[in-house]
Motif scaffolding. Structure first.
Motif, PDB file in Angstrom:
ATOM      1  N   UNK A  11      10.847 -19.282  -2.392  1.00  0.00           N
ATOM      2  CA  UNK A  11      11.917 -19.366  -3.384  1.00  0.00           C
ATOM      3  C   UNK A  11      13.121 -19.115  -2.885  1.00  0.00           C
ATOM      4  N   UNK A  12      13.171 -18.747  -1.511  1.00  0.00           N
ATOM      5  CA  UNK A  12      14.617 -18.593  -1.087  1.00  0.00           C
ATOM      6  C   UNK A  12      15.686 -19.683  -1.001  1.00  0.00           C
ATOM      7  N   UNK A  13      15.189 -20.984  -1.074  1.00  0.00           N
ATOM      8  CA  UNK A  13      16.031 -22.047  -1.190  1.00  0.00           C
ATOM      9  C   UNK A  13      16.788 -22.031  -2.500  1.00  0.00           C
ATOM     10  N   UNK A  14      16.136 -21.811  -3.440  1.00  0.00           N
ATOM     11  CA  UNK A  14      16.538 -21.869  -4.990  1.00  0.00           C
ATOM     12  C   UNK A  14      17.637 -20.875  -4.973  1.00  0.00           C
ATOM     13  N   UNK A  15      17.466 -19.606  -4.423  1.00  0.00           N
ATOM     14  CA  UNK A  15      18.320 -18.439  -4.481  1.00  0.00           C
ATOM     15  C   UNK A  15      19.670 -18.754  -3.669  1.00  0.00           C
ATOM     16  N   UNK A  27       0.980  -1.246   0.109  1.00  0.00           N
ATOM     17  CA  UNK A  27       0.125   0.003  -0.051  1.00  0.00           C
ATOM     18  C   UNK A  27       0.810   1.217   0.100  1.00  0.00           C
ATOM     19  N   UNK A  28       2.037   1.147   0.558  1.00  0.00           N
ATOM     20  CA  UNK A  28       2.938   2.329   0.742  1.00  0.00           C
ATOM     21  C   UNK A  28       4.222   2.518  -0.299  1.00  0.00           C
ATOM     22  N   UNK A  29       4.621   1.253  -0.820  1.00  0.00           N
ATOM     23  CA  UNK A  29       5.806   1.193  -1.755  1.00  0.00           C
ATOM     24  C   UNK A  29       5.295   1.000  -3.186  1.00  0.00           C
ATOM     25  N   UNK A  30       5.251   1.973  -4.119  1.00  0.00           N
ATOM     26  CA  UNK A  30       5.026   1.797  -5.321  1.00  0.00           C
ATOM     27  C   UNK A  30       5.788   0.846  -5.991  1.00  0.00           C
ATOM     28  N   UNK A  31       5.156   0.034  -7.106  1.00  0.00           N
ATOM     29  CA  UNK A  31       5.587  -0.712  -7.996  1.00  0.00           C
ATOM     30  C   UNK A  31       6.259  -1.903  -7.211  1.00  0.00           C
ATOM     31  N   UNK A  32       5.875  -2.423  -6.195  1.00  0.00           N
ATOM     32  CA  UNK A  32       6.292  -3.604  -5.599  1.00  0.00           C
ATOM     33  C   UNK A  32       6.160  -4.867  -6.219  1.00  0.00           C
ATOM     34  N   UNK A  33       7.289  -5.557  -6.296  1.00  0.00           N
ATOM     35  CA  UNK A  33       7.067  -6.817  -7.032  1.00  0.00           C
ATOM     36  C   UNK A  33       6.425  -8.062  -6.076  1.00  0.00           C
ATOM     37  N   UNK A  34       5.352  -8.553  -6.741  1.00  0.00           N
ATOM     38  CA  UNK A  34       4.704  -9.668  -5.880  1.00  0.00           C
ATOM     39  C   UNK A  34       5.155 -10.955  -5.959  1.00  0.00           C
ATOM     40  N   UNK A  35       6.264 -11.106  -6.761  1.00  0.00           N
ATOM     41  CA  UNK A  35       6.998 -12.390  -7.045  1.00  0.00           C
ATOM     42  C   UNK A  35       8.297 -12.212  -6.409  1.00  0.00           C
ATOM     43  N   UNK A  36       8.515 -11.949  -5.039  1.00  0.00           N
ATOM     44  CA  UNK A  36       9.677 -11.680  -4.214  1.00  0.00           C
ATOM     45  C   UNK A  36      10.595 -12.825  -4.080  1.00  0.00           C
ATOM     46  N   UNK A  37      11.767 -12.688  -4.686  1.00  0.00           N
ATOM     47  CA  UNK A  37      12.798 -13.785  -4.543  1.00  0.00           C
ATOM     48  C   UNK A  37      13.118 -14.101  -3.084  1.00  0.00           C
ATOM     49  N   UNK A  38      12.753 -13.388  -2.270  1.00  0.00           N
ATOM     50  CA  UNK A  38      13.345 -13.513  -0.756  1.00  0.00           C
ATOM     51  C   UNK A  38      12.061 -14.040   0.094  1.00  0.00           C
ATOM     52  N   UNK A  39      10.828 -14.520  -0.762  1.00  0.00           N
ATOM     53  CA  UNK A  39       9.940 -15.240   0.213  1.00  0.00           C
ATOM     54  C   UNK A  39      10.558 -16.748   0.439  1.00  0.00           C
ATOM     55  N   UNK A  40       9.817 -17.239   1.536  1.00  0.00           N
ATOM     56  CA  UNK A  40      10.511 -18.632   2.015  1.00  0.00           C
ATOM     57  C   UNK A  40      10.258 -19.624   0.883  1.00  0.00           C
ATOM     58  N   UNK A  60      21.741 -28.778   3.315  1.00  0.00           N
ATOM     59  CA  UNK A  60      22.479 -27.519   3.617  1.00  0.00           C
ATOM     60  C   UNK A  60      21.763 -26.191   3.241  1.00  0.00           C
ATOM     61  N   UNK A  61      21.369 -26.159   1.962  1.00  0.00           N
ATOM     62  CA  UNK A  61      20.865 -24.755   1.557  1.00  0.00           C
ATOM     63  C   UNK A  61      19.292 -24.814   2.248  1.00  0.00           C
ATOM     64  N   UNK A  62      18.662 -25.585   2.547  1.00  0.00           N
ATOM     65  CA  UNK A  62      17.313 -25.596   3.218  1.00  0.00           C
ATOM     66  C   UNK A  62      17.518 -24.980   4.737  1.00  0.00           C
ATOM     67  N   UNK A  63      18.697 -25.175   5.217  1.00  0.00           N
ATOM     68  CA  UNK A  63      18.855 -24.834   6.646  1.00  0.00           C
ATOM     69  C   UNK A  63      19.471 -23.399   6.457  1.00  0.00           C
ATOM     70  N   UNK A  64      20.081 -22.922   5.286  1.00  0.00           N
ATOM     71  CA  UNK A  64      20.524 -21.781   5.361  1.00  0.00           C
ATOM     72  C   UNK A  64      19.364 -20.625   4.849  1.00  0.00           C
ATOM     73  N   UNK A  65      18.354 -21.229   4.186  1.00  0.00           N
ATOM     74  CA  UNK A  65      17.292 -20.345   3.636  1.00  0.00           C
ATOM     75  C   UNK A  65      16.323 -20.349   4.636  1.00  0.00           C
ATOM     76  N   UNK A  66      16.102 -21.260   5.589  1.00  0.00           N
ATOM     77  CA  UNK A  66      15.319 -20.966   6.996  1.00  0.00           C
ATOM     78  C   UNK A  66      15.966 -20.066   7.722  1.00  0.00           C
TER      79      UNK A  66
END
Length: 324
Positions: free
Chosen positions: A89-93, A74-87, A147-153
């Motif tokens: 998708x974070x594992x693959x990043x 509501x406050x930040x314009x043009x905010x991407x709704x496919x955020x790569x830092x959500x839980x 290991x990546x699952x633990x780091x992502x969490x």
């Protein structure tokens, strides 16, 4: 405006919640937004509303994280709704970035750990003609995923509970890094942020910083905030209603509480917090008793009392706080 309702009986809290929901709007298409700790609480509230009123309609129950994201939108314009830092998708990043950074000196211990299983099976694999030198650099794919699952969490929890630390990592501030494990985490996080910014993705700590900058800015006005006022659209991706009810939340990250406080005080949103208190007496203003309760060995009172201090203490002395 932030209204905090305290009671040691959940039924009393529901009675106030029921009155707010049934009298909040004359437009049946206006969404009622209710934040709950889990969907079990949502079902209980729905059943109680139906039992008391005969119907419960157009009530949207969400978790605290979803509320924070809607306030950001509501406050930040043009905010991407496919955020790569959500839980999700974070594992693959994390996995992609570790593979790219594994040869750096600070990742030496990580590389040794991931190759450890392969090295233990040297004798067996030597029988198939694989050299020891090749084996020493062979990664264990199963261990890599775990290991990546633990780091992502871990990074997901960092975003919620330690946003200031991640912002320092994003700015490559490494003066206070204590050990090797912190160094490779900082390098990994900084790399992930730089890669994500190419696609206009930002970490939650960065969004948190932008949110407070926007809400504190004098240029922010009602026209810049997307709400459901004077509209028949029940819900949109980035809209927020004029009234938000938060029911039965027993714990929340300090950064999220700051967002809720800011939304209530600066975005002209009425937020009703229904908080289960460990005592049927008004004990918030009595510092000595409050401190004594928190230091008490009784886990229920100790844990329930923590959330009171997460809010601005001055909020507790306003007339809009009610003990039920």
């Amino acid at each position: 405006m932030l209204n905090i309702h305290y009671s040691n009986k959940v039924e009393n809290l529901f009675n106030v919640f029921n009155a707010v929901v049934t009298n909040s709007s004359s437009d049946p298409l206006t969404e009622e937004l209710v934040v709950v700790q889990n969907m079990g609480m949502a079902r209980w509230l729905n059943h109680k509303l139906v039992f008391n009123n005969g119907i419960a309609a157009n009530i949207h129950y969400i978790l605290p994280g979803a509320l924070i994201w809607r306030l950001f939108s509501a406050v930040i314009p043009d905010l991407s709704h496919n955020n790569l830092f959500e839980r999700d998708t974070l594992l693959w990043q994390v996995m992609k970035s570790i593979e790219e950074l594994l040869e750096l000196p600070e990742f030496h211990t990580v590389k040794n750990y991931l190759a450890h299983s392969s090295n233990n099976s040297n004798r067996k694999k030597q029988q198939h003609g694989t050299s020891v030198d090749q084996l020493s650099y062979q990664l264990d794919n199963k261990k890599m995923v775990k290991f990546c699952q633990k780091v992502a969490d871990l990074f997901d929890r960092y975003q919620i509970y330690r946003p200031e630390m991640l912002l320092k990592w994003e700015q490559n501030i490494s003066d206070n890094l204590k050990d090797d494990s912190e160094k490779w985490q900082a390098t990994l996080w900084s790399h992930m942020v730089k890669q994500a910014e190419v696609t206009n993705n930002h970490s939650r700590p960065a969004l948190l910083k932008k949110f407070f900058e926007k809400t504190l800015s004098q240029s922010l006005n009602d026209n810049q905030i997307t709400t459901n006022t004077n509209t028949t659209t029940a819900t949109t991706t980035n809209s927020i209603p004029d009234i938000i009810n938060i029911f039965g939340i027993n714990s929340m990250a300090p950064s999220w509480l700051n967002v809720i406080n800011s939304a209530a005080n600066r975005l002209n949103i009425e937020i009703n917090l229904y908080f289960f208190s460990p005592s049927d007496a008004y004990w918030v203003d009595n510092s000595s008793k409050r401190e004594q309760l928190i230091e008490d060995n009784r886990a229920l009172i100790k844990n329930a009392g923590k959330i009171n201090f997460a809010f601005d203490p001055s909020q507790h002395r306003h007339n809009n706080n009610q003990l039920l």
